[in-house]
Design an enzyme around this catalytic site. Structure first.
Site, PDB file in Angstrom:
ATOM      1  N   GLU A 109       0.482  -1.314  -0.105  1.00 50.11           N
ATOM      2  CA  GLU A 109      -0.179  -0.113   0.444  1.00 50.11           C
ATOM      3  C   GLU A 109       0.981   1.273  -0.127  1.00 50.11           C
ATOM      4  O   GLU A 109       1.988   1.312   0.874  1.00 50.11           O
ATOM      5  CB  GLU A 109      -0.859  -0.225   1.133  1.00 50.11           C
ATOM      6  CG  GLU A 109      -2.051  -0.746   1.111  1.00 50.11           C
ATOM      7  CD  GLU A 109      -2.658  -1.333   2.736  1.00 50.11           C
ATOM      8  OE1 GLU A 109      -2.611  -0.136   3.248  1.00 50.11           O
ATOM      9  OE2 GLU A 109      -3.457  -1.818   2.834  1.00 50.11           O
ATOM     10  N   ASP A 148      -4.842   8.501  11.196  1.00 50.68           N
ATOM     11  CA  ASP A 148      -3.609   7.943  11.529  1.00 50.68           C
ATOM     12  C   ASP A 148      -3.342   8.145  13.281  1.00 50.68           C
ATOM     13  O   ASP A 148      -3.400   9.362  13.454  1.00 50.68           O
ATOM     14  CB  ASP A 148      -2.970   8.461  10.729  1.00 50.68           C
ATOM     15  CG  ASP A 148      -3.102   7.522   9.256  1.00 50.68           C
ATOM     16  OD1 ASP A 148      -3.098   6.483   9.394  1.00 50.68           O
ATOM     17  OD2 ASP A 148      -3.334   8.325   8.088  1.00 50.68           O
TER      18      ASP A 148
END
Lengths: 404, 263
Positions: free
Chosen positions: B46, B57
């Site tokens: 990814e 995140d």
């Protein structure tokens, strides 16, 4: 033309809920229940009583005579600065804490810029005996020290946001991350008409008490409910949303939103989102925002911590696009001069945010007969340090000139 | 055929996917990292497109994004760097990033360039299911880029089936209610959640992510899924060892023994 959210949470092209799946359950729960809960008679009764007995509403609508004389028109100040905790922010936090209780949440988080929303959140959490964590940019913690102390005194934990510009945007990021990590027990009290649906609409409804009162008070004072213009400052835009709310469909009432130009809209040091922004997604909401060509959100600047935000509520983006409201911008310097003027003419020390709305009087056109309402969203105690610094600088300059 | 779909046809167990942020640690490390990851035997990569405000995140990926942006990474540069990626890389390649940069770039232009370079799929954590269906599904299909949805322990069953119907590569099974890198273990409760989702017998394979950091958590996550994704732990490894190639080799071999070496 509709100025209210549709079933998907959009105001025209703006709004929505661009949330990661991690927040789906919480946001969905809010979307499905917020209207049901806040219009329950029991909720309304508790909300209204607290606004009356605890917050001190209704706030006065004050005819500012000397200010009116100076500008040769009729200026009323909606005194949101006289609310408990010193700003309009508490209208929303009272509403949301009652909602959070009914949703069974045991922990509250909030973001804050100037600290007014943080103080208002810490206040209602103390009142309801609920744990409170407030995220605040490191830069704002320094420039709004009195509010940090107030939050701590009220029992809240103040967590500095140390990423990016270390201001309101970054505090909001941290609050959203906290919510993702604690979604089961935590309600996030967003302080402005921003964020994913239903927040913009929910916060606007809680703040709409401002325009509801203006209508009643004007009727008593001048025999008609509608002013010719309503002026309010706009960062995310909660006080403006509240002041505009019941006039949105009264097309003969001019609505004027005032953004913070910072050092000037072309200087790269500004927070005037509508002046230089483009459409995009910030904090889970499609709206206008300040960004570079690659969609990285740029760092805003304003002397006023409460207006230092690179986005704007989707309602305002819609009012701007449909031209229902006019948006202007005011520089740091213009806001400071407007603040000093109000101190001297009316004996009222306004918040730096509200001073942007006051400064609009220099920029807009109006006639002698008009009735203008300015939403004085907060008081200036928190800004004394900034005001004193500016005053001292002006005095020095004066002395310097005299000596020459 | 789409390489990501092909991967799951050939391999239905222990698929290892590794996430890194393009432009981190160095602006031009993208191709070197991809080559080393393939050589080390990972099945999928990814490629993270850095964003100024990565809401889902944790601190490690936030930091890598900040460094990458400071280094000067942007979408044009990333597509330029990966122009010839398919001359060298045969494993599945997925792009991951937030919606706003894609909107500014133009979603169609983005999908077109991603397809031209040979990317197979895209993960956009803040693209809602409804917005995908209404506005973007046709474009994704036009450029044959698979959209990867996330499901969490809180996603209702009905919605999982809807997401399964809309998916055509794999589903990203978020292991825990938290931001990336927030937890570093897999509890019994999480195992039960993986088992529950497996029992739904979805048509799409499942890759677990968030909180997978080492051999132990990788194996636990793989017990009831088709594989797992490692992000924050890999970024940390890249940061700790300046010799990127060696760091990658050590990291991947600490997770699993390669059953075969990719060319």
């Amino acid at each position: 033309m509709s100025y209210h959210v549709d079933e998907f949470g959009y105001y025209g092209n703006f709004g929505g809920a661009f949330i990661p799946e991690l927040l789906y359950k919480n946001v969905q729960e809010l979307q499905e229940n917020y209207l049901k809960i806040i219009y329950e008679p029991e909720f309304q009764k508790e909300f209204t009583n607290l606004l009356h007995d605890y917050v001190g509403r209704p706030t006065p609508l004050y005819l500012a005579k000397r200010l009116s004389e100076k500008y040769n028109t009729n200026i009323y100040l909606k005194r949101e600065d006289l609310n408990h905790t010193g700003a309009h922010k508490i209208n929303n936090t009272i509403g949301q804490i009652l909602l959070a209780k009914r949703l069974g949440k045991t922990r509250i988080i909030a973001e804050t810029g100037a600290g007014q929303h943080g103080v208002a959140t810490a206040t209602v959490c103390a009142l309801m005996n609920i744990e409170c964590v407030v995220y605040m940019g490191e830069v704002d913690i320094k420039r709004q020290a009195p509010n940090v102390a107030r939050m701590k005194l009220l029992g809240a934990k103040v967590v500095p946001a140390t990423c990016g510009s270390k201001t309101l945007k970054d505090a909001t990021n941290e609050a959203i991350r906290d919510w993702i990590n604690n979604s089961q027990n935590t309600h996030y009290i967003i302080g402005s008409v921003v964020g994913p649906h239903p927040y913009p609409d929910m916060v606007a409804r809680f703040q709409s008490v401002i325009s509801e009162e203006i209508k009643k008070q004007l009727k008593e004072k001048i025999g008609k409910e509608n002013p010719d213009a309503v002026i309010a400052c706009v960062g995310g835009g909660s006080n403006a949303a509240g002041a505009f709310y019941h006039f949105l469909n009264e097309e003969n009432v001019k609505l004027i939103g005032v953004e913070a130009a910072g050092k000037g809209i072309d200087t790269g040091h500004t927070a005037a989102t509508l002046a230089i922004g483009t459409p995009g997604v910030i904090h889970a909401c499609k709206t206008m925002l300040m960004q570079d060509v690659y969609g990285q959100i740029t760092e805003p600047y304003s002397i006023s911590a409460g207006l230092d935000y690179p986005g704007i509520g989707p309602l305002h983006a819609h009012l701007h696009e449909t031209k229902r409201a006019q948006f202007i911008s005011i520089t740091d310097e213009e806001a400071l001069q407007a603040a000093f003027q109000l101190c001297k003419l009316e004996g009222i020390i306004p918040a730096l945010e509200s001073s942007h709305a006051l400064a609009a009087l220099e920029k807009i056109t109006y006639s002698e007969q008009e009735t203008i309402v300015i939403n004085l969203s907060g008081r200036g105690d928190k800004d004394l340090e900034t005001y004193m610094k500016q005053m001292n600088a002006q005095e020095e300059k004066q002395t310097h000139l005299q000596n020459q | 055929m789409n390489r990501t779909k092909e991967l799951f046809q050939k391999k239905s167990k222990d698929v290892l996917s590794v996430y890194f942020t393009a432009g981190f640690p160095d602006l031009n490390s993208t191709m070197d990292i991809l080559l080393s990851l393939q050589k080390s035997g990972v099945d999928m990569v990814e490629v993270g497109m850095p964003f100024s405000d990565p809401l889902a995140d944790g601190p490690i990926i936030q930091h890598s994004s900040e460094v990458a942006l400071r280094n000067g990474m942007n979408l044009d540069l990333l597509f330029e760097q990966t122009k010839d990626v398919r001359k060298h890389i045969t494993i599945s390649l997925v792009l991951m990033g937030y919606l706003n940069p894609l909107l500014q770039y133009g979603v169609e232009k983005f999908l077109q360039r991603a397809a031209e370079n040979g990317f197979d799929a895209l993960i956009v954590p803040d693209l809602p299911v409804r917005e995908y269906e209404f506005y973007y599904k046709d474009l994704f299909e036009k450029y044959k880029i698979k959209n990867i949805f996330l499901i969490t322990p809180d996603t209702p069953k009905e919605r999982i089936h809807k997401i399964d119907a809309l998916s055509d590569a794999f589903i990203y099974l978020v292991s825990t209610l938290g931001t990336t890198g927030a937890k570093t273990n897999i509890s019994d409760e999480q195992q039960d959640y993986f088992k529950r989702i497996a029992s739904y017998q979805l048509k799409n394979p499942l890759l677990a992510g968030f909180g997978i950091s080492n051999k132990e958590t990788f194996e636990k996550a793989c017990a009831h899924t088709n594989g797992a994704i490692i992000g924050s732990a890999f970024i940390k490894a890249l940061e700790q060892d300046k010799n990127t190639e060696q760091a990658i080799k050590n990291f991947v071999s600490s997770i699993k023994q390669p059953e075969h070496i990719h060319k």
